[in-house]
Design an enzyme around this catalytic site. Sequence first.
Site, PDB file in Angstrom:
ATOM      1  N   ASP A 120      -0.553  -4.220   6.003  1.00 12.97           N
ATOM      2  CA  ASP A 120      -1.173  -3.909   7.283  1.00 12.97           C
ATOM      3  C   ASP A 120      -2.650  -4.255   7.178  1.00 12.97           C
ATOM      4  O   ASP A 120      -3.244  -3.994   6.147  1.00 12.97           O
ATOM      5  CB  ASP A 120      -1.028  -2.443   7.608  1.00 12.97           C
ATOM      6  CG  ASP A 120       0.417  -1.946   7.616  1.00 12.97           C
ATOM      7  OD1 ASP A 120       1.315  -2.703   7.176  1.00 12.97           O
ATOM      8  OD2 ASP A 120       0.658  -0.803   8.012  1.00 12.97           O
ATOM      9  N   HIS A 141       5.932  -5.849  11.936  1.00 15.56           N
ATOM     10  CA  HIS A 141       5.289  -4.540  11.873  1.00 15.56           C
ATOM     11  C   HIS A 141       4.931  -4.054  13.281  1.00 15.56           C
ATOM     12  O   HIS A 141       3.807  -3.678  13.569  1.00 15.56           O
ATOM     13  CB  HIS A 141       4.041  -4.584  10.978  1.00 15.56           C
ATOM     14  CG  HIS A 141       3.616  -3.237  10.480  1.00 15.56           C
ATOM     15  ND1 HIS A 141       2.646  -2.497  11.114  1.00 15.56           N
ATOM     16  CD2 HIS A 141       4.024  -2.491   9.423  1.00 15.56           C
ATOM     17  CE1 HIS A 141       2.474  -1.359  10.467  1.00 15.56           C
ATOM     18  NE2 HIS A 141       3.299  -1.336   9.429  1.00 15.56           N
ATOM     19  N   ASP A 201       5.842   4.332   5.255  1.00 19.67           N
ATOM     20  CA  ASP A 201       6.705   3.331   5.888  1.00 19.67           C
ATOM     21  C   ASP A 201       6.824   2.056   5.062  1.00 19.67           C
ATOM     22  O   ASP A 201       7.550   1.140   5.435  1.00 19.67           O
ATOM     23  CB  ASP A 201       6.223   3.012   7.309  1.00 19.67           C
ATOM     24  CG  ASP A 201       4.774   2.543   7.371  1.00 19.67           C
ATOM     25  OD1 ASP A 201       3.962   2.992   6.541  1.00 19.67           O
ATOM     26  OD2 ASP A 201       4.446   1.734   8.261  1.00 19.67           O
ATOM     27  N   HIS A 217       0.845  -1.191   0.000  1.00 21.52           N
ATOM     28  CA  HIS A 217       0.000   0.000   0.000  1.00 21.52           C
ATOM     29  C   HIS A 217       0.882   1.243   0.000  1.00 21.52           C
ATOM     30  O   HIS A 217       2.109   1.140   0.130  1.00 21.52           O
ATOM     31  CB  HIS A 217      -0.977  -0.012   1.181  1.00 21.52           C
ATOM     32  CG  HIS A 217      -0.340  -0.009   2.534  1.00 21.52           C
ATOM     33  ND1 HIS A 217       0.480  -1.020   2.991  1.00 21.52           N
ATOM     34  CD2 HIS A 217      -0.409   0.896   3.549  1.00 21.52           C
ATOM     35  CE1 HIS A 217       0.881  -0.738   4.218  1.00 21.52           C
ATOM     36  NE2 HIS A 217       0.363   0.417   4.584  1.00 21.52           N
TER      37      HIS A 217
END
Length: 322
Positions: free
Chosen positions: A224, A282, A66, A62
Amino acid sequence: MEFSFLTMGTASALPTANRYPSAHILTVRERLFLIDCGEGAQMQMRKYGVSFAKIDHIFISHLHGDHLFGLFGLLSTMAMGGRTGDLHIFAPGGFDKILSFFMEQFGEGIKYNIEFHPISCKEPVQIFDSRQLEVLAFPLVHRGETYGFLFKEKEPQLNVHKHLIEPYNLSLYDIARLKEGSDIIRESSFIDDDGSEVVYEETLKNEDFTYLPYKPRSFAYCTDTLPFKRLAGWIKGADLIYHDSTYTNEFADLAKTTFHSTSSAAACCAKEAGVGKLVLGHYSSRYKSLDTMLEEAQNIFPNSALAKEGMKFEIPLEKFNE
């Protein structure tokens, strides 16, 4: 025949002194695939001996910084290194504007072709296909368009049981057809009691003469994301998964508001999907120690592990004997 996952960046939004933003290398039979490219990715690649020249495919989950702030530097370094071969980047459609900006402002020295493959799907869809590997993208639940990836080794060609070749007088043609998965239908004969020859049709069933030489391997990348029911079905049976594990149970409410997962939620997904091994990653920068995170995951799914910078997870080849 290597199939391994190297974690070079395990931090979430904020890097720490010991954790870099998301960047990972999947190696499949000497082919390297870069998954996400957070800040400092090329520094980590140099540190861990990853060849820039061997990376032809990059997968961006995405468009949060980060997960891609390291890409401009990497593309520029590839150019300065004399790259000429095509580079394929798979990312959500909005990446087109980012790439256009880069090429307009910094692309003068880029002598190689960057091929952008936009991802858009509501169910798993194949985005890459080669002789030995296919890659599926699937939607995740996060702030903005986000995708996970499933890397699946293709089934190898069947082997023929050697001890059956001579007794059944298998020709090279017969062996080739059996390896392709076909049955063999051929004429055969025997001498009847009265001395006459009886000709009949003989079928050699493929399943009786062949075996799979090894089990195809698979890896799923799921970050994520909020936990959601369909994910386990999409990655069912994967040998190894890397899953968003931003928080411990103490911050479960925060995980929901930020569209992330806890280590327990990651473990529940791994358990429901029946995967071989779960790798957590993560992590929020608030955690100096990850012991609680690992403990919470292992209480649900014992074969859970923490990702750390420079750690490689191997998926061993499971061979089948005839």
